[in-house]
Design a protein around this motif. Structure first.
Motif, short mmCIF file in Angstrom:
data_model
loop_
_atom_site.label_atom_id
_atom_site.label_comp_id
_atom_site.label_asym_id
_atom_site.label_seq_id
_atom_site.Cartn_x
_atom_site.Cartn_y
_atom_site.Cartn_z
N VAL A 24 0.84 -1.20 0.00
CA VAL A 24 0.00 0.00 0.00
C VAL A 24 0.88 1.25 0.00
N GLY A 25 1.98 1.20 0.74
CA GLY A 25 2.91 2.33 0.75
C GLY A 25 3.48 2.61 -0.63
N CYS A 26 3.73 1.56 -1.40
CA CYS A 26 4.25 1.74 -2.76
C CYS A 26 3.21 2.40 -3.66
N LEU A 27 1.94 2.04 -3.50
CA LEU A 27 0.87 2.70 -4.25
C LEU A 27 0.77 4.17 -3.85
N HIS A 28 0.93 4.45 -2.57
CA HIS A 28 0.88 5.84 -2.11
C HIS A 28 2.07 6.63 -2.63
N THR A 29 3.24 6.00 -2.65
CA THR A 29 4.44 6.63 -3.20
C THR A 29 4.24 7.02 -4.65
N GLU A 30 3.62 6.11 -5.42
CA GLU A 30 3.34 6.43 -6.83
C GLU A 30 2.36 7.58 -6.93
N LEU A 31 1.34 7.61 -6.08
CA LEU A 31 0.34 8.67 -6.14
C LEU A 31 0.95 10.05 -5.90
N LEU A 39 -0.79 11.79 -15.16
CA LEU A 39 -1.30 10.97 -14.07
C LEU A 39 -1.79 11.79 -12.88
N VAL A 40 -2.67 11.21 -12.12
CA VAL A 40 -3.21 11.86 -10.92
C VAL A 40 -2.12 11.97 -9.86
N SER A 41 -2.03 13.12 -9.23
CA SER A 41 -1.10 13.34 -8.12
C SER A 41 -1.78 14.25 -7.11
N LEU A 42 -1.05 14.65 -6.08
CA LEU A 42 -1.59 15.62 -5.13
C LEU A 42 -1.64 17.02 -5.72
N VAL A 43 -0.95 17.24 -6.83
CA VAL A 43 -0.90 18.56 -7.46
C VAL A 43 -2.12 18.80 -8.33
N ASP A 44 -2.49 17.80 -9.14
CA ASP A 44 -3.66 17.92 -10.00
C ASP A 44 -4.15 16.53 -10.40
N ASN A 45 -5.20 16.50 -11.21
CA ASN A 45 -5.82 15.23 -11.62
C ASN A 45 -5.28 14.71 -12.94
N GLY A 46 -4.23 15.33 -13.47
CA GLY A 46 -3.67 14.86 -14.72
C GLY A 46 -4.68 14.91 -15.84
N SER A 47 -4.75 13.84 -16.60
CA SER A 47 -5.65 13.75 -17.75
C SER A 47 -7.04 13.28 -17.38
N HIS A 48 -7.33 13.15 -16.09
CA HIS A 48 -8.57 12.53 -15.65
C HIS A 48 -9.59 13.55 -15.16
N THR A 49 -10.81 13.34 -15.53
CA THR A 49 -11.92 14.14 -15.02
C THR A 49 -12.80 13.33 -14.08
N ASP A 50 -12.53 12.04 -13.99
CA ASP A 50 -13.38 11.14 -13.19
C ASP A 50 -12.75 10.67 -11.89
N MET A 51 -11.52 11.13 -11.59
CA MET A 51 -10.86 10.68 -10.38
C MET A 51 -9.90 11.74 -9.86
N THR A 52 -9.68 11.70 -8.55
CA THR A 52 -8.76 12.60 -7.88
C THR A 52 -7.84 11.79 -6.99
N ALA A 53 -6.92 12.48 -6.32
CA ALA A 53 -6.05 11.78 -5.37
C ALA A 53 -6.88 11.11 -4.28
N ALA A 54 -7.98 11.73 -3.88
CA ALA A 54 -8.84 11.14 -2.85
C ALA A 54 -9.43 9.82 -3.32
N THR A 55 -9.74 9.72 -4.61
CA THR A 55 -10.26 8.47 -5.17
C THR A 55 -9.23 7.35 -4.99
N PHE A 56 -7.97 7.67 -5.25
CA PHE A 56 -6.91 6.68 -5.12
C PHE A 56 -6.70 6.28 -3.67
#
Length: 289
Positions: A24-31, A39-56
């Motif tokens: 789980v830590g590795c998934l969080h590191t990627e996020l 890609l979605v990060s804490l900075v922005d949602n990247g190319s996605h309109t259907d998901m945010t960092a909170a979704t991950f």
């Protein structure tokens, strides 16, 4: 199977819980990694309109017990049918947690198989090593993984894109023992660390190496062959300029991010493989208790 080595007795429950925590830590590191093109990060949602960092984050929380269960299944030398059922159940939990959004389907497969292999390797007393871990996966479940590459009636976006473009996806990666992780991501990570740069820089370099190498079905499904070519070209240019060793690497990576967002390109498959690479790296460093 590989020859075992002597090691202290293992508490399976504690060990598998620790492996799950690291996964789980590795998934969080990627996020939280940035800049990370499209890609979605804490900075922005990247190319996605259907998901945010909170979704991950919701997805990761839903998966935390899955990684422990599949690691324990591996420890107990469970057949592939058991691992597959655990993955199916984990995907259902992910979808419930995210409202039907696919955040981690590829990671459920790749990190799940790694967790199972880590569990089996520990149970058999095999010393941590990249080649040994990959061999455990292929020797124990290789035939089943090969049969899993084209399941009858499967209709995921990744499988549709793989069929349309004759590309490999997460299932094909698994059938070959995750070559992108062991032969691309991990060596890139190690090169950057050996050069004295930080783990964050190493993860960026590993991500771009994976983007340049992987036939990402996420990219193919969203943008077709042209989008896949764009990803490879940008990633290859980043590598040719020296990656994070170049003084302007961050500016170039952000420019890639902006270009990907403009074209709605999201290399999610490479992101999943980066998380898997980080898990293997952690395993090689030794996982207790």
């Amino acid at each position: 199977m590989l020859a075992p080595v002597a090691r202290p007795a293992t508490n399976p429950r504690r060990f598998c819980a620790e492996v799950a925590r690291i996964a789980v830590g590795c998934l969080h590191t990627e996020l939280i990694l940035y800049p990370k093109p499209g890609l979605v990060s804490l900075v922005d949602n990247g190319s996605h309109t259907d998901m945010t960092a909170a979704t991950f984050v919701r997805s990761m929380f839903a998966l935390r017990h899955y990684f422990a269960r599949i690691c324990r299944a591996g420890f107990d030398d469970a057949p592939f049918a058991v691992l597959k059922q655990l993955g199916i159940e984990a995907e259902a939990r992910m979808m419930r947690a995210t409202g039907g959004i696919n955040t981690h389907r590829g990671a459920i497969f790749s990190l799940g198989m790694l967790c199972a292999s880590i569990g089996l390797a520990r149970a058999q007393g095999i010393a941590p090593g990249a080649n040994g871990l990959r061999a455990v996966m292929l020797i124990r479940w290789g035939e089943d993984l090969a049969a899993h590459t084209r399941p009858a009636g499967a209709t995921s976006h990744g499988l549709q894109a793989a069929a349309l473009h004759s590309a490999s996806g997460a299932r094909e990666e698994g059938a070959l023992g995750l070559p992108s992780v062991f032969e691309v991501g991990l060596p890139a990570l190690r090169r950057t660390l050996a050069a004295g740069r930080s783990m964050q820089f190493a993860r960026i370099d590993a991500l771009f190496a994976l983007m340049a190498h992987v036939s990402d079905t996420n990219v193919l499904y969203r943008g077709g062959a042209q989008a896949a070519s764009t990803v490879r070209q940008h990633a290859s240019c980043f590598i040719e300029m020296g990656g994070t060793a170049h003084p302007e690497w961050r500016s170039y990576a952000i420019a890639c991010h902006q270009a990907f967002v403009a074209e709605r390109i999201s290399p999610g498959g490479a992101a999943d493989l980066l998380a898997a690479t980080c898990l293997v790296h952690a395993y090689l460093g030794g996982i207790g208790p």
